[in-house]
Design a protein around this motif. Structure first.
Motif, mmCIF file in Angstrom:
data_model
loop_
_atom_site.group_PDB
_atom_site.id
_atom_site.type_symbol
_atom_site.label_atom_id
_atom_site.label_comp_id
_atom_site.label_asym_id
_atom_site.label_seq_id
_atom_site.Cartn_x
_atom_site.Cartn_y
_atom_site.Cartn_z
ATOM 1 N N UNK A 116 0.846 -1.434 0.378
ATOM 2 C CA UNK A 116 -0.199 -0.593 -0.082
ATOM 3 C C UNK A 116 0.753 1.596 -0.006
ATOM 4 N N UNK A 119 2.454 2.448 -4.192
ATOM 5 C CA UNK A 119 0.989 3.055 -5.012
ATOM 6 C C UNK A 119 1.382 4.473 -4.366
ATOM 7 N N UNK A 120 0.897 5.185 -5.585
ATOM 8 C CA UNK A 120 0.530 7.173 -4.895
ATOM 9 C C UNK A 120 -1.205 6.480 -4.760
ATOM 10 N N UNK A 122 -3.701 8.142 -4.392
ATOM 11 C CA UNK A 122 -5.534 8.508 -4.296
ATOM 12 C C UNK A 122 -5.202 7.448 -6.034
ATOM 13 N N UNK A 123 -4.327 6.525 -6.668
ATOM 14 C CA UNK A 123 -4.465 5.195 -7.070
ATOM 15 C C UNK A 123 -5.326 4.093 -6.765
ATOM 16 N N UNK A 124 -4.802 4.335 -4.982
ATOM 17 C CA UNK A 124 -5.658 3.038 -4.190
ATOM 18 C C UNK A 124 -7.063 3.456 -3.669
ATOM 19 N N UNK A 126 -9.127 5.455 -5.818
ATOM 20 C CA UNK A 126 -9.528 5.615 -7.148
ATOM 21 C C UNK A 126 -10.334 4.277 -6.924
ATOM 22 N N UNK A 127 -9.103 3.166 -7.288
ATOM 23 C CA UNK A 127 -9.191 1.444 -6.818
ATOM 24 C C UNK A 127 -10.235 1.424 -5.727
ATOM 25 N N UNK A 128 -10.032 1.795 -4.807
ATOM 26 C CA UNK A 128 -11.157 1.164 -3.524
ATOM 27 C C UNK A 128 -12.683 1.992 -3.817
ATOM 28 N N UNK A 129 -12.748 2.925 -4.261
ATOM 29 C CA UNK A 129 -13.881 3.751 -4.501
ATOM 30 C C UNK A 129 -14.427 2.922 -5.372
#
Lengths: 275, 289
Positions: A116, A119-120, A122-124, A126-129
């Motif tokens: 965790x 990775x950026x 924000x990537x986490x 957007x992915x989680x959202x």
């Protein structure tokens, strides 16, 4: 013994340059925080004046009157308590196994738990959202807690693994040799040795959760907005005295807790939250 | 430790530690592993999938659009450039700090506290404080115009690319500074003294001896600073002409039209760049040892 060159008295020019540099650096680092605190107590502050011309504590009262602030504070506290409990419960067994038991693939497991942080943020987010909206978890308390947990888990595992590695296995082995069961040895010997690390881990995770903004912004709804999300909304309103007062209220516990931790637990970790 | 004690220790290991059965190891790791799989790998996979999904099956259309649309392509350049500039600034600041802290007789502890202060501030609050600090009529401009007299009139810093660079230096230089300061304090000064004794001037000692010895620390620290500045979301959201930075571009795709596909494309590009950088750094580390 020869006199070392560095033992020579530094010239006044060098000393003056260094003093100016340190002062400028100090102003650069402290400046933003000072401005925030000054705005939160400024009744009037006109350019070009280095300091406000009149002071008031009114903005703190206003900050608490901003719609939803107290509710979001309550949400922040509930989330932080749950996140701390979940992170500790999940991180402790993993950290104990990683720190104490030899097994194949340990390096890969460690790398996976640090993922965790690789990775950026924000990537986490957007992915989680994306996943949470698909699963109906978005906007729920459970969703916010899970999102925070992924931000705090790497740090929890890191801190606790270091503590397990530092705790000498001999004492636990002695307990086992004296007939204690593995559970008794863990409960009566290892756990007390880990108590200080568990405490500082809990404080650190709690602070990270209280301060988390990016992931919460993406997965919370107005009903589950935490204090930082509410503060972001307040910033958008443009009343910067009130926003500053809110910011100082949110900032003080973080700095205090981390100061206490560094001071007393001698942990050199600092708030390294992403986003 | 005597040989006998060592043997005993190994026996103890064999009896109590190494015998832990694999199922128990798996059980202890399972909850954490489940969280990493469910909340990291699965979401990242979902982001990749969302970025290529379409009614007619997988498509690279969104990536083509990303690299051919000036707005997103410029954002990529601005983001990389901003992170690079902030990293460069952090390296210079950290080297100066390291040289200063090493020769200081008083105030070392205070300086160290100052170095870690930006990391203790929640990032959203840091972003807001920096916006106020660098505002046109803020304290920074006051210092420039009325104290130092460097600028004739207030500079526009907040809400510009330069402002983002300064803000990212403020927030992320500690990663570089902490590593570089630790390295310079672990340096063997005898080497530098020997060069000085051999007649090297101070700047020669620094450029030929000190700096080369600090390069590994500078690289490690600047990777951390770059990654921090590259991925930052809160700082450009609050103080940027935010659209220019990739993280905010991704967020705007979601808030302005719920275009999850475009948002996912942006963050996948970001993740690939960051993982490539970290991978290169790792290879360099393992190549050296």
């Amino acid at each position: 013994m020869l006199a070392r060159p560095r033992a020579r008295a530094a010239s006044w020019l060098v000393l003056a340059t260094r003093a100016i540099f340190v002062a400028a650096f100090g102003a650069f680092v402290v400046g933003p925080i000072a401005v925030l605190v000054l705005w939160s107590i400024a009744q009037q502050w006109f350019w070009p004046s280095p300091l406000p011309s009149a002071y008031t504590l009114r903005w703190y009262a206003w900050a608490l009157d901003v719609p939803n602030v107290l509710r979001s504070l309550q949400m922040s506290l509930v989330v932080a308590v749950l996140v701390t409990a979940v992170t500790t419960a999940v991180a402790l067994p993993a950290a104990w196994v990683i720190g104490r038991v030899p097994f194949r693939g340990k390096a890969a497991v460690r790398a996976a738990f640090a993922l965790p942080l690789m990775v950026p943020y924000i990537a986490l987010g957007i992915g989680i959202a994306t996943v949470f909206y698909a699963l109906g978890l978005a906007g729920t308390l459970g969703g916010v807690v899970l999102a925070h947990t992924i931000a705090t888990l790497p740090f929890g595992i890191l801190v606790l693994t270091a503590a397990v590695e530092a705790a000498e296995p001999e004492i636990e082995e002695a307990a086992l040799a004296c007939g204690a069961s593995r559970w008794q040895a863990f409960r009566r010997v290892t756990l007390p040795m880990l108590a200080p690390a568990l405490l500082s881990q809990a404080v650190y995770v709690f602070t990270l959760s209280m301060d988390e903004f990016t992931l919460t912004l993406l997965v919370s709804s107005p009903d589950t907005a935490t204090l930082p999300v509410q503060m972001y909304a307040a910033i958008g309103e443009g009343y910067f005295q009130v926003s500053s007062a809110l910011a100082v209220l949110l900032l003080t516990p973080s700095v205090l807790l981390i100061y206490l931790m560094v001071r007393f637990a001698r942990t050199s970790l600092v708030s390294a939250e992403g986003g | 430790m005597t040989a006998a004690a060592g043997a005993k220790r190994h026996a103890a290991d064999d009896r109590f530690i190494a015998t832990m059965a694999t199922p128990w190891i798996a059980l202890a790791l399972a909850p954490a592993a489940a969280i990493v799989v469910m909340l990291v790998l699965f979401p990242l996979g979902a982001a990749v999938w969302t970025s290529v999904a379409s009614a007619e099956g997988p498509t690279l259309a969104r990536y083509v659009a990303f690299f051919s649309t000036p707005r997103s392509y410029d954002a990529l350049l601005h983001t990389v450039g901003m992170a690079g500039a902030a990293t460069l600034g952090s390296i210079l600041l950290s080297l100066a700090l390291a040289l200063a802290i090493r020769r200081m007789r008083v105030g070392r502890a205070t300086l160290r506290t100052l170095v870690t202060l930006p990391l203790a501030v929640p990032v959203l609050i840091a972003a807001y404080a920096l916006t106020l600090f660098f505002a046109e009529h803020g304290l920074f401009n006051y210092l420039l115009v009325h104290v130092l007299g460097i600028a004739g009139k207030p500079l526009v810093i907040s809400y510009t690319w330069t402002g983002l660079v300064l803000a990212c230096v403020w927030r992320f230089f500690p990663y570089t500074a902490l590593v570089v300061i630790a390295a310079i304090e672990g340096l063997n000064q005898d080497i530098e003294d020997a060069a000085a004794c051999a007649g090297a001037r101070p700047h020669q000692v620094f450029l030929r001896i000190t700096l080369p010895l600090l390069v590994p620390a500078v690289i490690t620290g600047s990777v951390l600073t770059f990654v921090g500045a590259f991925g930052t979301f809160s700082i450009p959201l609050i103080m940027g002409r935010g659209e220019e930075m990739l993280a905010v571009v991704a967020y705007r795709h979601v808030t302005g039209g719920f275009d999850w596909g475009a948002a996912a494309t942006v963050v996948v590009v970001m993740a690939v760049i960051q993982l490539a950088l970290l991978g290169a750094y790792r290879r360099r580390l393992s190549g050296r040892s």
